[in-house]
Design an enzyme around this catalytic site. Structure first.
Site, PDB file in Angstrom:
ATOM      1  N   GLY A 165       0.820  -1.212   0.000  1.00 10.65           N
ATOM      2  CA  GLY A 165       0.000   0.000   0.000  1.00 10.65           C
ATOM      3  C   GLY A 165       0.848   1.254   0.000  1.00 10.65           C
TER       4      GLY A 165
ATOM      5  CD  GLU B  10       3.365   9.622  -9.104  1.00 11.25           C
ATOM      6  OE1 GLU B  10       3.783   9.217  -7.971  1.00 11.25           O
ATOM      7  OE2 GLU B  10       2.934  10.761  -9.298  1.00 11.25           O
TER       8      GLU B  10
ATOM      9  CG  HIS C  68       3.398   0.933  -5.441  1.00  9.97           C
ATOM     10  ND1 HIS C  68       3.557   1.976  -4.571  1.00  9.97           N
ATOM     11  CD2 HIS C  68       4.011  -0.131  -4.859  1.00  9.97           C
ATOM     12  CE1 HIS C  68       4.238   1.579  -3.508  1.00  9.97           C
ATOM     13  NE2 HIS C  68       4.528   0.308  -3.662  1.00  9.97           N
TER      14      HIS C  68
ATOM     15  CE  LYS D  17      13.112   3.148  -3.243  1.00  7.86           C
ATOM     16  NZ  LYS D  17      12.654   2.113  -2.287  1.00  7.86           N
ATOM     17  CG  ASP D  18      12.349  -2.432  -2.963  1.00  6.38           C
ATOM     18  OD1 ASP D  18      12.967  -1.797  -2.108  1.00  6.38           O
ATOM     19  OD2 ASP D  18      11.165  -2.172  -3.258  1.00  6.38           O
TER      20      ASP D  18
ATOM     21  CD  GLN E 172      10.908  -6.858  -2.268  1.00  8.54           C
ATOM     22  OE1 GLN E 172      10.748  -6.783  -1.071  1.00  8.54           O
ATOM     23  NE2 GLN E 172      10.162  -6.179  -3.127  1.00  8.54           N
TER      24      GLN E 172
ATOM     25  CB  VAL F 148       8.812   5.484 -11.144  1.00  3.40           C
ATOM     26  CG1 VAL F 148       8.168   6.818 -11.520  1.00  3.40           C
ATOM     27  CG2 VAL F 148       8.282   4.370 -12.051  1.00  3.40           C
TER      28      VAL F 148
HETATM   29  O1  PAF Z   1       8.202  -4.481  -1.934  1.00  4.86           O
HETATM   30  C1  PAF Z   1       7.251  -4.564  -1.132  1.00  4.86           C
HETATM   31  O2  PAF Z   1       6.394  -3.682  -1.053  1.00  4.86           O
HETATM   32  C2  PAF Z   1       7.150  -5.775  -0.215  1.00  4.86           C
HETATM   33  O3  PAF Z   1       8.402  -6.205   0.208  1.00  4.86           O
HETATM   34  C3  PAF Z   1       6.351  -6.938  -0.841  1.00  4.86           C
HETATM   35  C4  PAF Z   1       7.041  -7.503  -2.064  1.00  4.86           C
HETATM   36  C5  PAF Z   1       4.959  -6.460  -1.226  1.00  4.86           C
HETATM   37  C6  PAF Z   1       6.205  -8.072   0.185  1.00  4.86           C
HETATM   38  O4  PAF Z   1       5.527  -7.649   1.317  1.00  4.86           O
END
Ligand code: PAF
Length: 286
Positions: free
Chosen positions: A28, A32, A34, A148-149, A152, A175
């Site tokens: 949440g 921009e 997302h 950006k991550d 991850q 972005v």
């Molecule tokens: O990148 C994120 O917002 C979070 O780490 C994710 C991938 C939604 C997992 O909770």
């Protein structure tokens, strides 16, 4: 667009979907960055499922879980505007059941003990746990994550491949604001003064990239530790009081370290401006 809170409702809607299903997992506080992921999914897939769930297992005890921004009404508008088909907004028990989770995950220390994994112990275990649960619930064909991550993204790619999830993982470029600051849900924590200093992180990434380009042009073997040390000094002089968590150049494929700039060098920065931890990264080649 339909909004559902339970796994059973989500599954029922998922069964009705025709064509490919794109998935954008989020916590949440959408921005921009997302919306770009949702738009990409909407343009490439028959339907797009977005999840909004602030996942407690990926926050450490002294981190910002409690104060993490929760802006559901605004998020739903953004999902609609960007082209989402279904938004899944589960409560914690819907994902983890009651009590202590029976199954937990431990990400390999090679990748989880460096960069963000070093300063946020257990963070990636929580990310892998929730993303694998969400993949099982949503059963997407393609899942979209922001570059950006970057760490991850690398970990999720490895997890999806190791666990044989039948899902394609797509990384989408970061972005940025007009001044270069990477869009992030945490930017809203910055005071006006901190906000005006934050784009210097991007400036330093660009500076390092320039160095790598000239080194390649001059065919120089530039030791990475010199570039890192100089970049740390530069960032500290541009942003008084900044606390650099890490500034590291690694290889973008497996996040390993080289001695010299190489073809797939990638720079990673995490730093606190005030109390806000910002991260960013850039491919710099070499
Ligand atoms: O990148 C994120 O917002 C979070 O780490 C994710 C991938 C939604 C997992 O909770």
């Amino acid at each position: 667009m339909q909004v559902v809170k339970s796994v059973s409702e989500l599954r029922a809607l998922r069964r009705e979907l025709k064509g490919s299903a794109g998935f954008v997992p989020t916590m949440g506080a959408l921005h921009e960055g997302h919306m770009e992921l949702i738009k990409r999914s909407a343009s490439e897939c028959g339907s797009t499922i977005v999840s909004i769930f602030v996942n407690p297992t990926q926050f450490g005890p002294n981190e910002d879980f409690a104060k993490y921004p929760r802006t559901l009404d605004d998020d739903l508008k953004k999902c609609e505007e960007a082209g989402a088909t279904i938004v899944f907004t589960p409560e914690k028990e819907e994902i983890y059941g009651k009590g202590t989770p029976f199954i937990t995950f431990k990400v390999s220390s090679d990748i989880a003990s460096i960069l963000c994994g070093k300063s946020r112990p257990g963070h990636f275990d929580g990310v892998v746990q929730v993303v694998s649960i969400l993949f099982n619930i949503v059963q997407p064909d393609i899942a979209f994550f922001g570059e950006k991550d970057f760490q991850q993204l690398a970990i999720i790619r490895k997890m999806a491949s190791d666990l044989h999830f039948p899902v394609k993982i797509k990384g989408i470029p970061t972005v940025r604001e007009k001044d270069g600051l990477a869009k992030s849900s945490r930017n809203r924590y910055l005071s006006p003064e901190e906000r005006s200093l934050a784009p210097n992180i991007y400036k330093v990434l660009e500076y390092i990239k320039q160095k790598a380009v000239s080194a390649r042009f001059d065919r120089l073997a530039v030791p990475i530790e010199f570039v890192e040390a100089e970049a740390v000094r530069k960032l500290e002089s541009l942003v008084p009081g900044i606390r650099i968590d890490y500034l590291e150049i690694r290889n973008s494929t497996d996040l390993s370290k080289s001695r010299f700039l190489v073809k797939d060098s990638h720079v990673f920065i995490a730093a606190y401006i005030g109390n806000t931890r910002l991260i960013d990264n850039m491919f710099i080649g070499g």
